[in-house]
Design a protein around this motif. Structure first.
Motif, PDB file in Angstrom:
ATOM      1  N   MET A   1       0.862  -1.182   0.000  1.00 30.83           N
ATOM      2  CA  MET A   1       0.000   0.000   0.000  1.00 30.83           C
ATOM      3  C   MET A   1       0.912   1.250   0.000  1.00 30.83           C
ATOM      4  N   LYS A   2       0.693   2.147  -0.951  1.00 33.53           N
ATOM      5  CA  LYS A   2       1.473   3.389  -0.928  1.00 33.53           C
ATOM      6  C   LYS A   2       0.488   4.513  -0.621  1.00 33.53           C
ATOM      7  N   GLU A   3       0.725   5.175   0.507  1.00 30.47           N
ATOM      8  CA  GLU A   3      -0.219   6.252   0.778  1.00 30.47           C
ATOM      9  C   GLU A   3       0.005   7.374  -0.222  1.00 30.47           C
ATOM     10  N   LYS A   4      -1.041   8.162  -0.428  1.00 26.97           N
ATOM     11  CA  LYS A   4      -0.949   9.290  -1.361  1.00 26.97           C
ATOM     12  C   LYS A   4      -0.764  10.564  -0.536  1.00 26.97           C
ATOM     13  N   LEU A   5       0.407  11.201  -0.718  1.00 24.09           N
ATOM     14  CA  LEU A   5       0.686  12.447   0.006  1.00 24.09           C
ATOM     15  C   LEU A   5       0.289  13.609  -0.891  1.00 24.09           C
ATOM     16  N   GLU A   6      -0.688  14.387  -0.450  1.00 24.97           N
ATOM     17  CA  GLU A   6      -1.170  15.492  -1.288  1.00 24.97           C
ATOM     18  C   GLU A   6      -1.170  16.781  -0.487  1.00 24.97           C
ATOM     19  N   THR A   7      -0.565  17.819  -1.075  1.00 28.83           N
ATOM     20  CA  THR A   7      -0.498  19.115  -0.394  1.00 28.83           C
ATOM     21  C   THR A   7      -1.240  20.166  -1.199  1.00 28.83           C
ATOM     22  N   TYR A   8      -1.980  20.998  -0.501  1.00 28.43           N
ATOM     23  CA  TYR A   8      -2.740  22.062  -1.165  1.00 28.43           C
ATOM     24  C   TYR A   8      -2.433  23.380  -0.472  1.00 28.43           C
ATOM     25  N   PRO A   9      -2.499  24.478  -1.230  1.00 32.06           N
ATOM     26  CA  PRO A   9      -2.057  25.771  -0.655  1.00 32.06           C
ATOM     27  C   PRO A   9      -2.931  26.247   0.504  1.00 32.06           C
ATOM     28  N   ASP A  10      -4.202  25.785   0.477  1.00 32.84           N
ATOM     29  CA  ASP A  10      -5.109  26.340   1.497  1.00 32.84           C
ATOM     30  C   ASP A  10      -6.329  25.434   1.669  1.00 32.84           C
ATOM     31  N   ILE A  11      -7.232  25.883   2.499  1.00 37.68           N
ATOM     32  CA  ILE A  11      -8.441  25.111   2.815  1.00 37.68           C
ATOM     33  C   ILE A  11      -9.295  24.899   1.569  1.00 37.68           C
ATOM     34  N   GLN A  12      -9.291  25.894   0.680  1.00 32.18           N
ATOM     35  CA  GLN A  12     -10.067  25.772  -0.567  1.00 32.18           C
ATOM     36  C   GLN A  12      -9.563  24.589  -1.381  1.00 32.18           C
ATOM     37  N   GLY A  13      -8.251  24.503  -1.498  1.00 29.97           N
ATOM     38  CA  GLY A  13      -7.653  23.395  -2.257  1.00 29.97           C
ATOM     39  C   GLY A  13      -7.967  22.052  -1.626  1.00 29.97           C
ATOM     40  N   ILE A  14      -7.907  21.988  -0.317  1.00 21.69           N
ATOM     41  CA  ILE A  14      -8.221  20.732   0.397  1.00 21.69           C
ATOM     42  C   ILE A  14      -9.680  20.365   0.146  1.00 21.69           C
ATOM     43  N   SER A  15     -10.561  21.358   0.254  1.00 25.94           N
ATOM     44  CA  SER A  15     -12.004  21.089   0.051  1.00 25.94           C
ATOM     45  C   SER A  15     -12.271  20.617  -1.370  1.00 25.94           C
ATOM     46  N   ASN A  16     -11.611  21.239  -2.344  1.00 28.53           N
ATOM     47  CA  ASN A  16     -11.800  20.824  -3.746  1.00 28.53           C
ATOM     48  C   ASN A  16     -11.396  19.368  -3.937  1.00 28.53           C
ATOM     49  N   ARG A  17     -10.311  18.972  -3.272  1.00 33.67           N
ATOM     50  CA  ARG A  17      -9.829  17.573  -3.401  1.00 33.67           C
ATOM     51  C   ARG A  17     -10.848  16.607  -2.776  1.00 33.67           C
ATOM     52  N   ILE A  18     -11.381  16.990  -1.650  1.00 35.61           N
ATOM     53  CA  ILE A  18     -12.377  16.113  -0.996  1.00 35.61           C
ATOM     54  C   ILE A  18     -13.600  15.969  -1.912  1.00 35.61           C
ATOM     55  N   VAL A  19     -13.983  17.064  -2.561  1.00 36.09           N
ATOM     56  CA  VAL A  19     -15.111  17.009  -3.505  1.00 36.09           C
ATOM     57  C   VAL A  19     -14.797  16.030  -4.634  1.00 36.09           C
ATOM     58  N   ASP A  20     -13.559  16.122  -5.175  1.00 32.42           N
ATOM     59  CA  ASP A  20     -13.150  15.180  -6.233  1.00 32.42           C
ATOM     60  C   ASP A  20     -13.391  13.748  -5.768  1.00 32.42           C
ATOM     61  N   LEU A  21     -12.901  13.466  -4.567  1.00 29.17           N
ATOM     62  CA  LEU A  21     -12.976  12.081  -4.059  1.00 29.17           C
ATOM     63  C   LEU A  21     -14.424  11.668  -3.802  1.00 29.17           C
ATOM     64  N   LEU A  22     -15.225  12.604  -3.314  1.00 33.10           N
ATOM     65  CA  LEU A  22     -16.644  12.279  -3.079  1.00 33.10           C
ATOM     66  C   LEU A  22     -17.353  12.026  -4.403  1.00 33.10           C
ATOM     67  N   ARG A  23     -16.969  12.819  -5.424  1.00 35.18           N
ATOM     68  CA  ARG A  23     -17.648  12.694  -6.726  1.00 35.18           C
ATOM     69  C   ARG A  23     -17.283  11.370  -7.406  1.00 35.18           C
ATOM     70  N   LYS A  24     -16.158  10.761  -6.965  1.00 37.24           N
ATOM     71  CA  LYS A  24     -15.752   9.483  -7.573  1.00 37.24           C
ATOM     72  C   LYS A  24     -16.658   8.355  -7.106  1.00 37.24           C
ATOM     73  N   THR A  25     -17.541   8.692  -6.155  1.00 38.21           N
ATOM     74  CA  THR A  25     -18.365   7.616  -5.582  1.00 38.21           C
ATOM     75  C   THR A  25     -19.245   7.023  -6.673  1.00 38.21           C
ATOM     76  N   THR A  26     -19.342   5.751  -6.651  1.00 34.79           N
ATOM     77  CA  THR A  26     -20.240   5.095  -7.605  1.00 34.79           C
ATOM     78  C   THR A  26     -21.457   4.579  -6.833  1.00 34.79           C
ATOM     79  N   ASN A  27     -21.134   3.859  -5.732  1.00 37.80           N
ATOM     80  CA  ASN A  27     -22.280   3.219  -5.056  1.00 37.80           C
ATOM     81  C   ASN A  27     -23.054   4.255  -4.227  1.00 37.80           C
ATOM     82  N   THR A  28     -24.340   4.050  -4.154  1.00 39.10           N
ATOM     83  CA  THR A  28     -25.160   4.909  -3.269  1.00 39.10           C
ATOM     84  C   THR A  28     -26.035   3.984  -2.435  1.00 39.10           C
ATOM     85  N   PRO A  29     -26.399   4.291  -1.226  1.00 42.53           N
ATOM     86  CA  PRO A  29     -25.905   5.451  -0.485  1.00 42.53           C
ATOM     87  C   PRO A  29     -24.430   5.285  -0.136  1.00 42.53           C
ATOM     88  N   TYR A  30     -23.772   6.388   0.122  1.00 42.51           N
ATOM     89  CA  TYR A  30     -22.342   6.450   0.375  1.00 42.51           C
ATOM     90  C   TYR A  30     -22.139   6.701   1.855  1.00 42.51           C
TER      91      TYR A  30
END
Ligand code: 6PG
Length: 233
Positions: A1-30
Motif C-alpha cells: 500500500m502506498k499512501e498518497k501524500l497530497e499538499t494544497y495551498p489552502d483550505i479551498q484546495g483541500i475542500s476541492n480535493r475532498i469534492v473530487d474524491l466524493l464525486r468518484k463515488t459510484t455506489n449509493t448510499p455512500y
C-alpha cells in the motif's frame, strides 16, 4: 500500500480535493464518517458551496465526545453548525453517536447502527470514506497513545478516555478504520508538520503514534494537507 501524500495551498484546495474524491463515488448510499476537532470546520463550510449529491450520503462519525449534542465540544454540533445547517439533507441521513447516552450502551447501539447501514467484509462494516484528523500526540479518531489496544479491538467501536482531560469518548476502532475504502487524514497547520513527517517516514517516535498504524486493508490512504502541515515532507 502506498499512501498518497497530497499538499494544497489552502483550505479551498483541500475542500476541492475532498469534492473530487466524493464525486468518484459510484455506489449509493455512500457511507462517510466525519472527523471532529477544529480542522474540519472551515473545510465543511467550503464543501457547502460545492455541487455534491448530499442526498446520497449517509453521515457517521469516527468518534464523538461523551457530551450532549448541544455541548460546545460535540463533534455532531460542530458538523451541524458548519455543514448540515447549510445543505439540504434529511434527518435519516445523520447517524450521530449519542454522546448523552451511557457510553457502554452507546458503543453497542452505534455499532448496531453502523452494521445496519453498511456492507460487511469479513465480519466488519466497510465505510466508503473515513475522514480522520491527527492530534499532536499522534492520536486519530479517539485512539490515544496510551490506549493502543483500540487499534486491534474486535469491536467496531469502543469507549476511549482523553489522556489529559479524562473525558470519555466513543471511537471507531483500528480494524474498522483500516477496512474503509478511502481513509483521508486531513491535517493543516505548522504544529502538525513534524508528527506527519515522523509518521510518513517512520522516524523518531512514530511507533508510539496510533495514526502510524492506520494502513488500509484494501482501500486507499490519503494524507491531505496544507503547505504548513506538509513543510517537512
Ligand atoms: C476529535 C477528533 C480528533 C481530532 C484531532 C485533531 O474528536 O477531537 O476526532 O481525532 O481530529 O484531535 O484535532 P484538530 O483538528 O482540532 O487539530
Amino acid at each position: 500500500m502506498k499512501e498518497k501524500l497530497e499538499t494544497y495551498p489552502d483550505i479551498q484546495g483541500i475542500s476541492n480535493r475532498i469534492v473530487d474524491l466524493l464525486r468518484k463515488t459510484t455506489n449509493t448510499p455512500y457511507s462517510l464518517a466525519l472527523s471532529g476537532g477544529n480542522t474540519p470546520k472551515r473545510i465543511f463550510e467550503k464543501l457547502t458551496y460545492k455541487k455534491i449529491s448530499w442526498n446520497q450520503i449517509q453521515f457517521f462519525w469516527g468518534d464523538e465526545r461523551c457530551v450532549p449534542p448541544d455541548h460546545s465540544e460535540s463533534n455532531y454540533k460542530m458538523a451541524r453548525e458548519h455543514l448540515f445547517d447549510r445543505i439540504k439533507i434529511q434527518d435519516h441521513q445523520i447517524h450521530r453517536i449519542k454522546g448523552e447516552n451511557d457510553p457502554a450502551s452507546e458503543a453497542v447501539r452505534y455499532e448496531k447502527e453502523i452494521r445496519n447501514h453498511l456492507d460487511q467484509y469479513r465480519k466488519l462494516p466497510v465505510f466508503d470514506m473515513i475522514m480522520l484528523g491527527l492530534g499532536e500526540d499522534g492520536h486519530t479518531a479517539s485512539i490515544f497513545p496510551d490506549q493502543m489496544y483500540l487499534l486491534k479491538s474486535d469491536k467496531v467501536c469502543e469507549i476511549a478516555i482523553h489522556p489529559e482531560t479524562g473525558q470519555k469518548r466513543i471511537t471507531l476502532t483500528g480494524p474498522v478504520i483500516k477496512k474503509a475504502k478511502n481513509i483521508l487524514f486531513i491535517v493543516t497547520g505548522k504544529t502538525k508538520s513534524k508528527i506527519i513527517a515522523d509518521i510518513v517516514y517512520k522516524r523518531g517516535d512514530w511507533k508510539k503514534y496510533p495514526a502510524s498504524y492506520i494502513t488500509p486493508e484494501n482501500g486507499e490512504l490519503y494524507w491531505i494537507t496544507d503547505s504548513e502541515a506538509s513543510s517537512l515532507l
